[in-house]
Design an enzyme around this catalytic site. Structure first.
Site, PDB file in Angstrom:
ATOM      1  N   GLN A  32      20.972  32.985  54.184  1.00 56.59           N
ATOM      2  CA  GLN A  32      20.339  33.825  54.725  1.00 56.59           C
ATOM      3  C   GLN A  32      19.034  34.228  55.113  1.00 56.59           C
ATOM      4  O   GLN A  32      18.351  34.508  54.243  1.00 56.59           O
ATOM      5  CB  GLN A  32      21.256  34.421  55.511  1.00 56.59           C
ATOM      6  N   GLY A  80      22.081  27.031  53.309  1.00 55.79           N
ATOM      7  CA  GLY A  80      21.427  25.420  53.096  1.00 55.79           C
ATOM      8  C   GLY A  80      19.759  25.624  52.355  1.00 55.79           C
ATOM      9  O   GLY A  80      18.794  26.040  53.112  1.00 55.79           O
ATOM     10  N   HIS A  81      19.859  25.421  51.098  1.00 57.42           N
ATOM     11  CA  HIS A  81      18.817  25.603  50.842  1.00 57.42           C
ATOM     12  C   HIS A  81      17.899  24.192  49.879  1.00 57.42           C
ATOM     13  O   HIS A  81      18.513  23.493  48.952  1.00 57.42           O
ATOM     14  CB  HIS A  81      18.576  26.852  49.454  1.00 57.42           C
ATOM     15  N   LYS A 132      14.024  29.737  50.163  1.00 56.85           N
ATOM     16  CA  LYS A 132      14.626  30.342  49.570  1.00 56.85           C
ATOM     17  C   LYS A 132      14.291  29.375  48.262  1.00 56.85           C
ATOM     18  O   LYS A 132      14.026  29.521  47.138  1.00 56.85           O
ATOM     19  CB  LYS A 132      15.525  31.033  49.479  1.00 56.85           C
ATOM     20  N   ASP A 158      16.112  30.317  56.223  1.00 57.00           N
ATOM     21  CA  ASP A 158      15.575  28.899  56.274  1.00 57.00           C
ATOM     22  C   ASP A 158      13.932  29.582  56.144  1.00 57.00           C
ATOM     23  O   ASP A 158      12.952  28.369  56.312  1.00 57.00           O
ATOM     24  CB  ASP A 158      15.013  28.075  57.568  1.00 57.00           C
TER      25      ASP A 158
END
Ligand code: GDP
Ligand code: IMO
Ligand code: MG
Length: 420
Positions: free
Chosen positions: A222, A40-41, A16, A13
């Site tokens: 990650q 989750g980007h 990215k 988080d």
């Protein structure tokens, strides 16, 4: 031409998605190489906030191909949702997305096994996103997995049933609600949906693109401290999140890795269980969480917050061969009189400056304090306008980390990015 890599140096988080989106105009291909919908980007532009889980963060830009590599694990149901949301926004996913035939599939029973594994660990649970990541990688290494390339195989149903039945045998004795038949119906529908997309030999595609001098960016998921080998095991994910993961997850030879952009927050967060020496379980941590909106993009869980950790960052830079750094969420520290930097740990009574095997809840941080800037950063568009205290923070970190910080992010939007 080689492959550039962008990956997280902390516990995920780091931002990215935002930076891949910002850098995409410089590239022809954006490729994910590991992880799956545990990621989750978040991307924010033109008033839109969008979270991607499986699809690379280059998908919103024109004339860019997005590849889901062989190292990724795919939940067809989640991928279908992601694609449908993008198509509603008029993104032409069919022409911009390529999926590796060698990517493994997350079955409904993998998600149940993830839950069962967490239940059986009790207080020691990992804090998994429960997306079936661990069990799917276990079946990959156990040589039982189903892959995207199997979808059109006439024996797909037989292979699916065999694996599902094996999982059900393992799940016996776990008393939680498992509405498998509904999940399976949706899964089979999603499998049909995915047949619309191009399934490719992604290793050939990427290597041919390199020969044609195409510019390629590999997007990590990650972070390094969640890496299966080098992270805070067992509180990690199940893939290699590091630069080496690009080699195995896309078929890129080690000598073909070019720039490695390591991304970190100006402070530190973690979601899920496991050691976090510089965690602030107090008002400071709450202040960071509130200002930084530190809630998981995939699970909505509160992220644990604390100060930046130099021994961990130095370790991550070493393992990844980072050539340049991106510092994110600098604006979150806008209103702190004092900013702390963890420079060492106290471990078994000894002061150490490295990331040790024994890192656990008894590992305590040693801090160096720097002055806060007490100024609003988000409106700043040029480095010259940075407050002096921020300039000092950046040069202190560059000196300690022996790596240049080439990107400073001052807000979630595309425009709130300063390239130095
Ligand atoms: P990722 O998983 O590494 O892509 O990061 P996430 O999307 O899970 O979390 C990063 C969060 O921080 C998202 O909500 C972003 O919109 C937000 N973000 C990214 N960069 C900045 C920044 O510089 N400042 C602030 N305030 N938010 C940011
Ligand atoms: P992005 O790509 C932050 C964490 C989970 C848990 C551990 C194992 O958005 O940075 P898993 O579901 O992989 O079995 O969970 O890893 N985790 C993440 N934390 N960001 C992520 O992805 C994460 N993906 C997994 O919280 O502690
Ligand atoms: Mg995330």
């Amino acid at each position: 031409m080689g492959v550039d890599v962008l990956l997280g140096l902390q516990w995920g988080d780091e931002g990215k998605g935002k930076i891949v989106d910002v850098l995409t105009p410089q590239y022809n291909i954006i490729a994910r190489f590991q992880g799956g919908p545990n990621a989750g980007h978040t991307l924010e532009f033109e008033g839109i906030k969008h979270v991607l889980h499986t699809i690379p963060s280059g998908i919103f830009r024109d004339n860019v191909i997005n590849v889901i590599g062989n190292g990724v694990v795919i939940d067809p149901i989640i991928l279908q949702h992601e694609i449908e949301k993008l198509e509603e926004m008029n993104v032409d996913v069919v022409s911009k997305l390529l999926i590796s035939k060698k990517a493994h599939l997350i079955l409904p029973t993998h998600k149940l096994l993830d839950k069962a594994s967490e239940i059986s660990k009790g207080k020691e649970k990992i804090g998994s996103t429960l997306k079936g990541i661990g069990p799917t990688y276990m079946d990959k290494t156990g040589r039982n997995g189903l892959r995207v390339g199997d979808l059109n195989d006439s024996s797909f149903d037989v292979k699916y049933n065999r694996l599902r039945d094996k999982h059900l045998a393992l799940l016996k004795g776990f008393e939680f609600e498992k509405d498998l038949s509904e999940m399976e119906t949706t899964f089979m529908e999603s499998i049909q949906f995915l047949k619309r997309f191009k399934h490719i030999d992604s290793e050939h595609y990427i290597n041919n693109a390199m020969k044609e001098n195409k510019k390629i960016l590999a997007e990590g998921a990650q972070g390094t401290l969640l890496d299966i080998d080098f992270g805070t095991y067992p509180f990690v994910t199940s893939s290699n999140t590091i630069t080496a993961g690009t080699c195995t997850g896309l078929g890129v030879a080690p000598g073909k890795i070019a720039k490695v952009i390591g991304i970190f927050k100006a402070y530190c967060t973690r979601v899920g269980s496991g050691p976090f020496p510089s965690e602030e379980k107090n008002e400071t941590g709450e202040k960071i969480r509130k200002i930084g909106n530190e809630f998981g993009a995939t699970t909505g869980r509160e992220r644990r917050c604390g100060w930046i950790d130099l021994p961990a960052l130095k370790y991550a830079i070493m393992i990844n061969g980072v050539t340049e750094l991106a510092m994110m969420k600098s604006d979150v520290l806008d209103h702190f009189d004092e900013i702390k930097v963890c420079t060492h740990y106290i471990q078994n009574g000894n002061k150490i400056d490295y990331f040790p095997f024994e890192l656990d809840d008894t590992t305590k941080p040693v801090y160096h304090s720097v002055k806060g800037w007490n100024e609003d950063l988000p409106s700043i568009r040029s480095e010259e306008d940075f407050p002096n205290a921020l300039k000092e923070y950046i040069s202190y970190l560059e000196k300690e980390l022996e790596t240049p910080i080439t990107i400073v992010s001052v807000g979630p939007k595309r425009s709130e990015t300063i390239i130095r």
